[in-house]
Design a protein around this motif. Structure first.
Motif, mmCIF file in Angstrom:
data_model
loop_
_atom_site.group_PDB
_atom_site.id
_atom_site.type_symbol
_atom_site.label_atom_id
_atom_site.label_comp_id
_atom_site.label_asym_id
_atom_site.label_seq_id
_atom_site.Cartn_x
_atom_site.Cartn_y
_atom_site.Cartn_z
ATOM 1 N N ALA A 1 0.801 -1.127 -0.051
ATOM 2 C CA ALA A 1 -0.331 -0.299 0.415
ATOM 3 C C ALA A 1 0.624 1.362 0.008
ATOM 4 O O ALA A 1 2.299 1.500 -0.088
ATOM 5 C CB ALA A 1 -0.799 0.205 1.019
ATOM 6 N N MET A 2 0.289 2.576 0.483
ATOM 7 C CA MET A 2 1.272 3.968 0.150
ATOM 8 C C MET A 2 2.027 3.857 1.407
ATOM 9 O O MET A 2 3.597 4.069 0.849
ATOM 10 C CB MET A 2 0.401 4.668 -0.276
ATOM 11 N N THR A 3 2.039 3.686 2.104
ATOM 12 C CA THR A 3 3.107 4.393 3.289
ATOM 13 C C THR A 3 4.161 2.201 2.785
ATOM 14 O O THR A 3 5.591 3.170 3.138
ATOM 15 C CB THR A 3 2.480 3.350 4.985
ATOM 16 N N GLY A 4 4.196 1.188 2.440
ATOM 17 C CA GLY A 4 5.156 0.559 2.228
ATOM 18 C C GLY A 4 5.740 1.063 1.283
ATOM 19 O O GLY A 4 6.690 0.787 1.343
ATOM 20 N N VAL B 1 17.025 -3.477 -1.858
ATOM 21 C CA VAL B 1 15.491 -2.772 -1.339
ATOM 22 C C VAL B 1 14.215 -4.334 -2.451
ATOM 23 O O VAL B 1 14.791 -4.188 -3.803
ATOM 24 C CB VAL B 1 14.793 -2.061 -1.363
ATOM 25 N N THR B 2 13.773 -4.586 -1.588
ATOM 26 C CA THR B 2 12.821 -5.863 -2.149
ATOM 27 C C THR B 2 10.826 -5.359 -1.541
ATOM 28 O O THR B 2 11.040 -5.551 -0.253
ATOM 29 C CB THR B 2 12.658 -7.110 -1.923
ATOM 30 N N LEU B 3 10.574 -5.580 -2.142
ATOM 31 C CA LEU B 3 8.409 -5.329 -1.716
ATOM 32 C C LEU B 3 7.890 -6.238 -2.393
ATOM 33 O O LEU B 3 7.820 -6.592 -3.654
ATOM 34 C CB LEU B 3 8.106 -3.813 -3.042
ATOM 35 N N ILE B 4 7.120 -6.666 -0.829
ATOM 36 C CA ILE B 4 7.101 -8.134 -1.402
ATOM 37 C C ILE B 4 5.054 -7.673 -0.905
ATOM 38 O O ILE B 4 4.708 -6.867 0.226
ATOM 39 C CB ILE B 4 6.422 -8.984 -0.417
ATOM 40 N N THR B 5 4.090 -7.860 -2.066
ATOM 41 C CA THR B 5 2.786 -7.412 -2.107
ATOM 42 C C THR B 5 2.342 -8.422 -2.779
ATOM 43 O O THR B 5 2.264 -9.075 -3.189
ATOM 44 C CB THR B 5 2.823 -6.099 -2.875
ATOM 45 N N ARG B 6 0.807 -8.338 -2.410
ATOM 46 C CA ARG B 6 -0.496 -8.999 -2.287
ATOM 47 C C ARG B 6 -1.359 -8.605 -3.037
ATOM 48 O O ARG B 6 -2.308 -9.525 -4.282
ATOM 49 C CB ARG B 6 -1.365 -8.832 -1.202
ATOM 50 N N ARG C 1 1.834 8.899 -13.573
ATOM 51 C CA ARG C 1 2.397 9.200 -13.978
ATOM 52 C C ARG C 1 3.848 9.347 -13.033
ATOM 53 O O ARG C 1 4.808 7.858 -13.112
ATOM 54 C CB ARG C 1 2.297 9.769 -15.204
ATOM 55 N N VAL C 2 3.806 9.898 -12.361
ATOM 56 C CA VAL C 2 5.496 10.888 -11.323
ATOM 57 C C VAL C 2 5.493 9.945 -10.125
ATOM 58 O O VAL C 2 6.220 8.857 -10.541
ATOM 59 C CB VAL C 2 5.216 12.029 -11.004
ATOM 60 N N PHE C 3 4.096 8.276 -10.116
ATOM 61 C CA PHE C 3 4.391 7.838 -8.618
ATOM 62 C C PHE C 3 4.952 6.432 -9.420
ATOM 63 O O PHE C 3 5.485 6.686 -8.821
ATOM 64 C CB PHE C 3 2.920 7.609 -8.415
ATOM 65 N N ARG C 4 4.598 6.420 -10.554
ATOM 66 C CA ARG C 4 4.849 5.088 -11.418
ATOM 67 C C ARG C 4 6.633 5.569 -11.260
ATOM 68 O O ARG C 4 7.227 4.573 -11.548
ATOM 69 C CB ARG C 4 4.023 5.260 -12.060
ATOM 70 N N GLU C 5 6.821 6.421 -11.966
ATOM 71 C CA GLU C 5 7.896 6.678 -12.136
ATOM 72 C C GLU C 5 9.341 6.346 -11.031
ATOM 73 O O GLU C 5 10.205 6.680 -11.126
ATOM 74 C CB GLU C 5 8.488 8.190 -13.144
ATOM 75 N N LEU C 6 8.109 7.286 -10.136
ATOM 76 C CA LEU C 6 9.640 7.073 -8.554
ATOM 77 C C LEU C 6 9.675 5.902 -8.515
ATOM 78 O O LEU C 6 10.905 5.603 -8.515
ATOM 79 C CB LEU C 6 8.180 8.123 -7.567
ATOM 80 N N ILE C 7 8.778 4.932 -8.505
ATOM 81 C CA ILE C 7 8.409 3.786 -7.779
ATOM 82 C C ILE C 7 10.217 2.823 -9.010
ATOM 83 O O ILE C 7 10.656 2.038 -8.673
ATOM 84 C CB ILE C 7 7.632 2.436 -8.273
ATOM 85 N N ILE C 8 9.913 3.067 -10.483
ATOM 86 C CA ILE C 8 10.875 2.323 -11.507
ATOM 87 C C ILE C 8 12.300 3.582 -11.259
ATOM 88 O O ILE C 8 12.879 2.532 -10.824
ATOM 89 C CB ILE C 8 10.333 2.520 -12.351
ATOM 90 N N ASP C 9 12.353 4.482 -10.834
ATOM 91 C CA ASP C 9 13.850 4.940 -10.536
ATOM 92 C C ASP C 9 14.489 4.402 -9.127
ATOM 93 O O ASP C 9 15.531 4.967 -9.045
ATOM 94 C CB ASP C 9 13.580 6.859 -11.098
ATOM 95 N N SER C 10 13.389 4.041 -8.569
ATOM 96 C CA SER C 10 13.866 3.538 -7.114
ATOM 97 C C SER C 10 14.840 3.092 -7.224
ATOM 98 O O SER C 10 15.053 2.606 -6.278
ATOM 99 C CB SER C 10 12.654 4.390 -6.255
ATOM 100 N N GLY C 11 14.109 1.451 -8.052
ATOM 101 C CA GLY C 11 14.789 0.361 -8.340
ATOM 102 C C GLY C 11 14.574 0.155 -7.327
ATOM 103 O O GLY C 11 15.507 -1.313 -7.436
ATOM 104 N N ILE C 12 13.537 -0.482 -6.477
ATOM 105 C CA ILE C 12 12.788 -0.769 -5.955
ATOM 106 C C ILE C 12 12.875 -2.861 -6.185
ATOM 107 O O ILE C 12 12.547 -2.321 -7.478
ATOM 108 C CB ILE C 12 12.248 -1.272 -4.559
ATOM 109 N N LYS C 13 13.329 -3.890 -5.706
ATOM 110 C CA LYS C 13 12.693 -5.354 -6.620
ATOM 111 C C LYS C 13 11.242 -5.431 -5.975
ATOM 112 O O LYS C 13 10.643 -5.477 -4.816
ATOM 113 C CB LYS C 13 13.828 -6.487 -6.433
ATOM 114 N N ILE C 14 10.731 -5.851 -7.032
ATOM 115 C CA ILE C 14 9.375 -5.668 -6.816
ATOM 116 C C ILE C 14 8.409 -7.688 -6.789
ATOM 117 O O ILE C 14 9.030 -8.100 -7.916
ATOM 118 C CB ILE C 14 7.782 -4.926 -7.687
ATOM 119 N N GLN C 15 7.930 -8.213 -5.908
ATOM 120 C CA GLN C 15 7.322 -9.316 -6.188
ATOM 121 C C GLN C 15 5.826 -9.427 -6.011
ATOM 122 O O GLN C 15 5.217 -9.363 -5.097
ATOM 123 C CB GLN C 15 8.157 -10.507 -4.772
#
Length: 669
Positions: A516-519, A533-538, A552-566
């Protein structure tokens, strides 16, 4: 006496009109404010009236987008002038805005229907459409190109409607040609306009249709009405039109257009969010500065992220803009104009860029959406009362300020050595500037107010009982939820709030559980600090329900941050520095972690609040502890069955419900 905002508050002449200052309101309305009627209802009328009262020299209203008698929604300039009730209600709305010395602008557009399209795309692959707004279905393989005769007829009809709006009392019409939305914006686009006649190809030809339209508007309206053009200062790179193209068009159109309202290339660049907020150089300022340097004779008004009056004063004084166009600044503070006139810019309530005003609410101004009834909700206070506020987070501070404003004697108890509560994270995150500014504003206002602040004081029932308080407001916050899985009680498993200020102690490998947003924001923050950082989400993706102009900029923030998403994964256990989860196919995954951050929402700290119940005549629970408000604004279910099927009711910290519950509680004292 020196006038702090002399340039911002200075009038300016446009044709035979005088704008009372340099601030105009952009068209901004949430449909939630409007009922089923086909005319502007009282809630919407009061909403636009408040813009004028709050300092807007011109207010842009929505004209005719309400449903007709059949329940059908029409275009903005298609409404029912034969209906006397419609005309009367619009006249009332216009009069209410004029009563504050503000001008009124209404929307018009060039509507050609859906039986054609601007042009066939010979090379659709060049249109990336990354923005919030795209071609809106104007392009297909089956629809023919609009003909010159269709252009001519549509221009004639729209110009006639614009003239009708002028006779209704509007001072100005506003033409939407931004964000690649509508045929006028698409006409200017080298990516979307690939016609091979005189309406396509060269820049001169691509300008032809909108110029013909503005010429017809000017002829229909005459010299005593204003025309405003809402336009993007650049189109999406690399295939869209350039700033130079934009300036060329504005030079040509300035023969007919009085004000150019300059926006970004999509909603995300115009409606700045916490993720792309620039504290002192809003994105669209560059376009208005180029406009001014070109010497174009019309006025320019950049939009997006303008609220700091000291910056706006500087922009006007330095000749970077003629006007400032804004909406959220007027929404956030019901005394915006009053504070400007008094030279108190530092006391203006900052916008936190949450985008909730698109849903007829505001996180920092609880009166939004209710201003037409708010004055009838609460009685004036009967004498001075002693009020205890327990908790110095955003809800506690807002409650203390509101009670003090009502003339009461307020004592604020905070067990830590600082005010701010869970907003401490805004001090640490690079992309949380708006929220940090709001927290600092609250702390600053509490310092100015007649509030007895007692830091490092853990309020007890004995202390409150001995104080003889007439009212107690409990803002004890909430406690973080942890997972009910093996290993969740390990010392290296922490909630998000314990991350901030302790980043260096967390190690290099971080696993964040909860998308969610906080995580997600916590994961981005740690990754920006160089953590792995690895982020696990349901969910299918982090914050899968996120919908706003910030998408759009929120998604770009996630991509640019380079976190691994599970994604689509349920965390099952934590042991020996490893986090185990199972994905949707039943495959188990394992991630090493020095620290595990569990973001599973928060639970209201009702038990702590209830310790103080019965110690005064009036008792209130506010903020994260106020379950009824939390559920209303930001609640979801979590549990083994998924986001909507679990048994645990939880929510995330939310400034909106903190503000609303605190303000309303204190208003009853």
């Amino acid at each position: 006496m020196e006038r702090r905002y002399a340039h911002l508050l200075s009038p300016i002449r446009v044709r035979n009109f005088v704008l009372k200052n340099r601030m105009i309101n952009s068209q901004s309305i949430s449909q939630e404010l409007q009922g089923p009627q086909i005319w502007p209802g009282e809630a919407y009328q009061r909403y636009t009236q408040d813009y004028a009262k709050n300092g807007a020299a011109m207010v842009n209203i929505t004209v005719g987008s309400w449903p007709n008698e059949k329940g059908e929604h029409g275009f903005m300039d298609q409404f029912y002038m034969e209906n006397r009730k419609v005309l009367n209600e619009y006249a009332k709305q216009i009069d209410r805005i004029h009563a504050y010395g503000s001008l009124v602008s209404g929307s018009v557009s060039l509507n050609l229907g859906r039986d054609g399209q601007l042009s066939k795309l010979r090379n659709p692959g060049i249109v990336t459409m990354r923005g919030d707004y795209g071609g809106h279905g104007f392009f297909s393989d089956t629809l023919p190109e609009y003909t010159k005769e269709q252009f001519r007829k549509a221009i004639e009809v729209s110009a006639r409607r614009a003239a009708d709006l002028g006779t209704m009392g509007l001072d100005c019409v506003n033409v939407h040609m931004s964000y690649r939305s509508g045929v006028l914006a698409n006409s200017l686009s080298p990516a979307l306009n690939q016609r091979e006649d005189e309406y396509g190809g060269s820049l001169e030809n691509r300008c032809r249709l909108p110029l013909e339209y503005f010429k017809a508007l000017r002829e229909a309206l005459g010299p005593n009405k204003l025309i405003q053009c809402q336009i993007s200062g650049i189109e999406e790179p690399p295939y869209g039109y350039t700033v130079e193209d934009f300036l060329y068009f504005c030079e040509k159109a300035s023969e007919y257009v009085d004000i150019f309202q300059i926006r970004g290339w999509d909603g995300s660049t115009s409606h700045t969010s916490t993720y792309n907020f620039s504290e002192h150089e809003p994105y669209c300022l560059q376009f208005s500065e180029a406009f001014k340097k070109r010497g174009i004779k019309a006025l320019c008004a950049p939009i997006g992220g303008f609220q700091n009056p000291d910056d706006m004063e500087k922009f006007i004084a330095e000749g970077k803009a003629d006007l400032i166009c804004m909406a959220r600044a007027f929404i956030c503070d019901p005394e915006f104009n009053k504070k400007l006139m008094q030279g108190r810019g530092e006391d203006i309530i900052p916008c936190i860029r949450c985008d909730r005003c698109h849903g007829a609410v505001c996180s920092v101004n609880p009166r939004v959406g209710l201003s037409h009834v708010f004055d009838t909700l609460y009685d004036a206070p009967e004498g001075v009362k002693k009020v205890a506020v327990i908790g110095g987070g955003p809800a506690g501070m807002k409650a203390a300020l509101t009670a003090a404003e009502r003339g009461h004697k307020v004592t604020l108890f905070e067990k830590s050595d600082h005010l701010g509560g869970q907003l401490i994270h805004a001090d640490k995150m690079a992309f949380k500037i708006p929220l940090r500014r709001y927290k600092e504003y609250l702390v600053r206002q509490v310092g100015k107010a007649d509030v007895d602040v007692r830091l490092n004081t853990d309020a007890t029932t004995e202390m409150i009982a001995a104080g003889g308080y007439d009212a107690v407001i409990a803002a004890c916050g909430a406690v973080p939820n942890m997972l009910d899985i093996p290993g969740a009680d390990a010392s290296y498993v922490i909630p998000p709030i314990e991350v901030f200020g302790n980043e260096e102690k967390l190690g290099e490998k971080i696993v964040v559980v909860g998308g969610a947003m906080t995580g997600t924001e916590t994961a981005c923050h740690l990754s920006q600090l160089g953590k792995s950082v690895t982020l696990i989400t349901r969910q299918k993706r982090p914050v899968d329900d996120h919908e706003s102009h910030a998408e759009r900029v929120f998604r770009e923030l996630i991509i640019d941050s380079g976190i691994k998403i599970q994604p689509l994964s349920q965390t099952t256990r934590i042991e020996d520095g490893k986090v185990y989860c199972v994905d949707a196919d039943g495959v188990e995954h394992c991630f090493e972690a020095d620290t595990v951050v569990v973001s599973a929402g928060i639970s209201a700290n009702v038990d702590e609040c209830m310790k103080f119940a019965g110690l005064s005549d009036q008792f209130f629970v506010v903020g994260d502890s106020d379950v009824k408000v939390c559920e209303l604004f930001n609640v979801h279910f979590v549990g083994p069955e998924g986001l909507n099927g679990g048994k645990l009711k939880t929510y995330e910290p939310n400034v909106r419900h903190a503000t609303f519950s605190a303000y309303t509680a204190a208003s009853m004292i």
